[in-house]
Write a protein that holds these residues in place. Structure first.
Motif, PDB file in Angstrom:
ATOM      1  N   SER A  53       1.964 -11.933  -5.465  1.00  0.00           N
ATOM      2  CA  SER A  53       2.350 -13.179  -4.789  1.00  0.00           C
ATOM      3  C   SER A  53       3.824 -13.174  -4.427  1.00  0.00           C
ATOM      4  O   SER A  53       4.372 -14.195  -4.015  1.00  0.00           O
ATOM      5  N   ALA A  54       4.476 -12.023  -4.578  1.00  0.00           N
ATOM      6  CA  ALA A  54       5.916 -11.932  -4.335  1.00  0.00           C
ATOM      7  C   ALA A  54       6.241 -10.956  -3.210  1.00  0.00           C
ATOM      8  O   ALA A  54       7.328 -10.405  -3.157  1.00  0.00           O
ATOM      9  N   SER A  55       5.288 -10.762  -2.305  1.00  0.00           N
ATOM     10  CA  SER A  55       5.513  -9.849  -1.185  1.00  0.00           C
ATOM     11  C   SER A  55       6.218 -10.583  -0.050  1.00  0.00           C
ATOM     12  O   SER A  55       6.477 -11.784  -0.123  1.00  0.00           O
ATOM     13  N   THR A  56       6.465  -9.855   1.034  1.00  0.00           N
ATOM     14  CA  THR A  56       7.048 -10.468   2.231  1.00  0.00           C
ATOM     15  C   THR A  56       5.964 -11.079   3.113  1.00  0.00           C
ATOM     16  O   THR A  56       6.228 -11.529   4.214  1.00  0.00           O
ATOM     17  N   LYS A  57       4.724 -11.084   2.632  1.00  0.00           N
ATOM     18  CA  LYS A  57       3.570 -11.725   3.298  1.00  0.00           C
ATOM     19  C   LYS A  57       3.222 -11.022   4.611  1.00  0.00           C
ATOM     20  O   LYS A  57       2.816 -11.664   5.572  1.00  0.00           O
ATOM     21  N   LEU A  58       3.331  -9.705   4.642  1.00  0.00           N
ATOM     22  CA  LEU A  58       3.067  -8.975   5.873  1.00  0.00           C
ATOM     23  C   LEU A  58       1.920  -7.987   5.711  1.00  0.00           C
ATOM     24  O   LEU A  58       1.794  -7.329   4.678  1.00  0.00           O
ATOM     25  N   ILE A  59       1.077  -7.922   6.742  1.00  0.00           N
ATOM     26  CA  ILE A  59       0.123  -6.835   6.914  1.00  0.00           C
ATOM     27  C   ILE A  59       0.744  -5.939   7.980  1.00  0.00           C
ATOM     28  O   ILE A  59       0.761  -6.282   9.160  1.00  0.00           O
ATOM     29  N   HIS A  60       1.312  -4.830   7.568  1.00  0.00           N
ATOM     30  CA  HIS A  60       2.086  -4.035   8.523  1.00  0.00           C
ATOM     31  C   HIS A  60       1.978  -2.548   8.237  1.00  0.00           C
ATOM     32  O   HIS A  60       1.673  -2.132   7.118  1.00  0.00           O
ATOM     33  N   GLY A  61       2.231  -1.780   9.278  1.00  0.00           N
ATOM     34  CA  GLY A  61       2.158  -0.332   9.139  1.00  0.00           C
ATOM     35  C   GLY A  61       3.345   0.250   8.410  1.00  0.00           C
ATOM     36  O   GLY A  61       3.264   1.344   7.856  1.00  0.00           O
ATOM     37  N   GLY A  62       4.453  -0.464   8.411  1.00  0.00           N
ATOM     38  CA  GLY A  62       5.662   0.052   7.783  1.00  0.00           C
ATOM     39  C   GLY A  62       6.476   0.872   8.758  1.00  0.00           C
ATOM     40  O   GLY A  62       6.645   2.083   8.600  1.00  0.00           O
ATOM     41  N   LEU A  63       6.990   0.193   9.785  1.00  0.00           N
ATOM     42  CA  LEU A  63       7.744   0.879  10.834  1.00  0.00           C
ATOM     43  C   LEU A  63       8.859   1.740  10.260  1.00  0.00           C
ATOM     44  O   LEU A  63       9.084   2.870  10.692  1.00  0.00           O
ATOM     45  N   ARG A  64       9.569   1.232   9.271  1.00  0.00           N
ATOM     46  CA  ARG A  64      10.733   1.964   8.767  1.00  0.00           C
ATOM     47  C   ARG A  64      10.348   3.211   7.978  1.00  0.00           C
ATOM     48  O   ARG A  64      11.182   4.090   7.752  1.00  0.00           O
ATOM     49  N   TYR A  65       9.068   3.316   7.564  1.00  0.00           N
ATOM     50  CA  TYR A  65       8.665   4.509   6.819  1.00  0.00           C
ATOM     51  C   TYR A  65       8.571   5.734   7.713  1.00  0.00           C
ATOM     52  O   TYR A  65       8.511   6.866   7.223  1.00  0.00           O
ATOM     53  N   LEU A  66       8.567   5.514   9.044  1.00  0.00           N
ATOM     54  CA  LEU A  66       8.546   6.656   9.956  1.00  0.00           C
ATOM     55  C   LEU A  66       9.774   7.532   9.773  1.00  0.00           C
ATOM     56  O   LEU A  66       9.703   8.759   9.902  1.00  0.00           O
ATOM     57  N   GLU A  67      10.920   6.916   9.474  1.00  0.00           N
ATOM     58  CA  GLU A  67      12.138   7.712   9.333  1.00  0.00           C
ATOM     59  C   GLU A  67      12.117   8.557   8.063  1.00  0.00           C
ATOM     60  O   GLU A  67      12.927   9.480   7.911  1.00  0.00           O
ATOM     61  N   TYR A  68      11.187   8.262   7.146  1.00  0.00           N
ATOM     62  CA  TYR A  68      11.023   9.088   5.954  1.00  0.00           C
ATOM     63  C   TYR A  68       9.841  10.054   6.118  1.00  0.00           C
ATOM     64  O   TYR A  68       9.397  10.661   5.137  1.00  0.00           O
ATOM     65  N   TYR A  69       9.326  10.142   7.355  1.00  0.00           N
ATOM     66  CA  TYR A  69       8.258  11.076   7.721  1.00  0.00           C
ATOM     67  C   TYR A  69       6.953  10.810   6.959  1.00  0.00           C
ATOM     68  O   TYR A  69       6.157  11.724   6.752  1.00  0.00           O
ATOM     69  N   GLU A  70       6.734   9.546   6.576  1.00  0.00           N
ATOM     70  CA  GLU A  70       5.491   9.193   5.883  1.00  0.00           C
ATOM     71  C   GLU A  70       4.428   8.817   6.913  1.00  0.00           C
ATOM     72  O   GLU A  70       3.878   7.712   6.907  1.00  0.00           O
ATOM     73  N   PHE A  71       4.109   9.770   7.790  1.00  0.00           N
ATOM     74  CA  PHE A  71       3.196   9.482   8.898  1.00  0.00           C
ATOM     75  C   PHE A  71       1.785   9.153   8.404  1.00  0.00           C
ATOM     76  O   PHE A  71       1.101   8.313   8.985  1.00  0.00           O
ATOM     77  N   GLY A  72       1.344   9.822   7.338  1.00  0.00           N
ATOM     78  CA  GLY A  72       0.018   9.551   6.801  1.00  0.00           C
ATOM     79  C   GLY A  72      -0.105   8.130   6.287  1.00  0.00           C
ATOM     80  O   GLY A  72      -1.094   7.429   6.547  1.00  0.00           O
ATOM     81  N   LEU A  73       0.907   7.671   5.529  1.00  0.00           N
ATOM     82  CA  LEU A  73       0.903   6.309   5.010  1.00  0.00           C
ATOM     83  C   LEU A  73       0.941   5.299   6.151  1.00  0.00           C
ATOM     84  O   LEU A  73       0.195   4.308   6.142  1.00  0.00           O
ATOM     85  N   VAL A  74       1.794   5.545   7.134  1.00  0.00           N
ATOM     86  CA  VAL A  74       1.916   4.602   8.253  1.00  0.00           C
ATOM     87  C   VAL A  74       0.608   4.530   9.028  1.00  0.00           C
ATOM     88  O   VAL A  74       0.126   3.444   9.362  1.00  0.00           O
ATOM     89  N   ARG A  75       0.008   5.659   9.312  1.00  0.00           N
ATOM     90  CA  ARG A  75      -1.262   5.663  10.050  1.00  0.00           C
ATOM     91  C   ARG A  75      -2.344   4.910   9.274  1.00  0.00           C
ATOM     92  O   ARG A  75      -3.089   4.109   9.844  1.00  0.00           O
ATOM     93  N   LYS A  76      -2.441   5.175   7.979  1.00  0.00           N
ATOM     94  CA  LYS A  76      -3.441   4.502   7.155  1.00  0.00           C
ATOM     95  C   LYS A  76      -3.234   2.993   7.192  1.00  0.00           C
ATOM     96  O   LYS A  76      -4.192   2.216   7.335  1.00  0.00           O
ATOM     97  N   ALA A  77      -1.989   2.561   7.090  1.00  0.00           N
ATOM     98  CA  ALA A  77      -1.689   1.134   7.108  1.00  0.00           C
ATOM     99  C   ALA A  77      -1.950   0.528   8.488  1.00  0.00           C
ATOM    100  O   ALA A  77      -2.437  -0.608   8.596  1.00  0.00           O
ATOM    101  N   LEU A  78      -1.622   1.262   9.548  1.00  0.00           N
ATOM    102  CA  LEU A  78      -1.849   0.760  10.897  1.00  0.00           C
ATOM    103  C   LEU A  78      -3.337   0.550  11.164  1.00  0.00           C
ATOM    104  O   LEU A  78      -3.744  -0.439  11.786  1.00  0.00           O
TER     105      LEU A  78
END
Length: 518
Positions: A53-78
């Motif tokens: 209950s303490a999140s930023t209340k977002l359903i998101h792919g995690g745009l900023r994780y792209l700069e850490y090359y976490e493409f698998g995580l971002v795709r899964k979330a998207l």
């Protein structure tokens, strides 16, 4: 006096004992119950009482994780964004994000390239693509300082995080699971070998009563307490280490009239969101700080408040100062320990650890709210076969409770035409204020009909305990959503605590004591 009142142990048996009532635990309990397994979930506090209950209340792919090359995580979330939006359009909806561009930041061409990749990593049916915008003409430019003349806009989603947990627990219970809140697992030990192997657990209820549970398997979804619980269950094991990252948020009076959110970049590489919240407010967050304190009592500190105010004031024309803050909240994210030196760079992906030395023990490490359903599915794909259950995954094509707005099968129409659904409810329940029906629609979806069943006028709603809070709703969340206290009702089942006087909580707690459920 009954045995339960005397504190005498009762006994239960189940296929899966889930420890932890956050989003991962509730999601796993739901998935398991839907596969026909007998499930018991225990949570030492309220559902979603901590991290979930303490999140930023977002359903998101995690745009900023792209700069850490976490493409698998971002795709899964998207991919998950639209699956979730279709499953529960009452508590989730699309949200457009504006990213102002300033001198000294990443070049505009690089941001455009990143947003193009973000758009293309997963198929979209509901969410529009990103684009550049002229902030001197766009409504989102009006609250900003005049030096921000250009920017970008992209799509993600918003979620009522605490209600998402509750809906998963409701669905699990509807499919036969037992959900026990304010119930701590105090002892866990393996018994037997081979096919007869099991776990023997002792559950301690808030009343003092104990329950003994014999479970064929255990899921450790204790969030910030996962590593600690694993040591309790398997002393001396070499389990994963968690890195606890504190994220804090502030809420201020509404800063802008449009319905877009903002994503602001800071020179230190961190980002902060400013999001329309509860009609009258703006939610600003989050921070990323390593945390070593009490996991059960996480609070924002003065430095974090100053940081969020200063970063927001760098972009907004109207300065934001700590005195403007009307509410704060903070939580710790239990992330998988990795080699990242900076808290913001620690992976948000999840890991499993399966102990098969006897009855199975599956521990869940890390994760983010957007990927909870996929996490639960993968967890049960791993665990269910060990219990002789080979039923397929099912949650990708199922609505969460109240989400069957235009039929039992999730569909884009439920997201796009939710406004028409609300208007239909307002006509059907015209004897209630339209704003109240709209709030009920957002909170309960089609389960509004359960809440209002047999009622035909305002008098039938019972006592108005506080403005807009009737006894009928309080009894509903107590009977169907495991709410016990004013905090459960005002801050997790709803956010009415933001809109009502502070003394409301004491008045509601007193009312709850005077009106026990029959």
């Amino acid at each position: 006096m009954t045995a339960a009142q005397q504190g005498v142990e009762t006994a239960m048996a189940c296929d899966v004992l889930v420890v932890g009532g956050g989003i991962n635990g509730a999601g796993i309990a739901r998935d398991a119950a839907g596969r026909g397994l007998s499930v018991l979930l225990c949570e030492k506090d309220d559902l979603a009482a901590h991290t979930s209950s303490a999140s930023t209340k977002l359903i998101h792919g995690g745009l900023r994780y792209l700069e850490y090359y976490e493409f698998g995580l971002v795709r899964k979330a998207l991919i998950e964004r639209e699956v979730l939006l279709r499953s529960a359009p009452h508590i989730m909806w699309p949200l457009r994000f504006v990213m102002p561009h300033a001198k000294g930041q990443r070049p505009a061409w690089l941001i455009r390239a990143g947003l193009f990749l973000y758009d293309m990593l997963a198929k979209r049916e509901i969410l529009p693509a990103s684009s550049g915008i002229d902030l001197t003409r766009h409504a989102a430019g009006q609250p900003l300082k005049p030096e921000f003349k250009r920017g970008f806009v992209y799509s993600d989603g918003w979620v009522d995080d605490a209600r998402l947990v509750v809906l998963n627990a409701i669905d699990a219970a509807d499919k036969g699971a037992h959900v026990l809140t304010r119930t701590r697992c105090t002892m866990l030990a393996r018994e037997g070998e081979g096919e007869g192997a099991s776990w023997l657990a002792t559950l301690q209820h808030a009343s003092g009563r104990q329950t003994t549970v014999r479970a064929r398997s255990v899921v450790n979804a204790a969030g910030p307490w996962t590593a600690e619980f694993l040591q309790q269950a398997a002393p001396g094991g070499q389990g994963r280490h968690l890195r606890l990252i504190k994220g804090s948020h502030i809420v201020v009076k509404r800063l802008f009239e449009h319905d877009h959110a903002y994503i602001f970049q800071h020179p230190d590489g961190r980002i902060v969101f400013a999001i329309p919240y509860e009609h009258d407010f703006t939610l600003i967050g989050t921070t990323d700080l390593d945390y070593q304190g009490d996991r059960g009592k996480v609070e924002i500190d003065d430095e974090e408040i100053r940081y969020l105010c200063e970063l927001s004031s760098y972009y907004f024309s109207k300065p934001i100062v700590p005195a403007d803050v009307v509410w704060t909240y903070a939580g710790v994210r239990p992330l998988v320990e990795d080699a990242a030196a900076d808290a913001k760079a620690v992976t948000r992906d999840y890991r499993f650890e399966l102990d098969r030395e006897g009855a199975p023990l599956l521990s869940v490490f890390g994760g983010k709210i957007t990927t909870f359903r996929k996490l639960a599915e993968e967890a049960m794909d791993m665990l269910a076969p060990l219990l002789g259950n080979t039923l397929p995954a099912w949650t990708a094509s199922a609505c969460l409770p109240g989400g069957d707005v235009y039929g039992a099968v999730p569909q884009n129409r439920s997201v796009r035409e939710f406004g028409q659904f609300v208007q239909g409810l307002q006509r059907k329940y015209a004897w209630l204020p339209a704003a109240l029906v709209a709030r009920y629609a957002r909170a309960y979806g089609t389960r509004i009909h359960v809440l209002l069943d047999g009622r035909a006028d305002v008098a039938a709603m019972g006592e108005e305990i506080a403005a807009g809070l009737y006894a009928a709703e309080v009894d509903y969340v107590r009977r169907h959503e495991w709410a016990v206290s004013a905090a459960d009702i005002l801050w997790r089942r709803s956010k009415l605590g933001l809109h009502l006087p502070r003394e409301t909580a004491d008045r509601l707690d007193a009312w709850l004591l005077q009106h026990p459920l029959s």
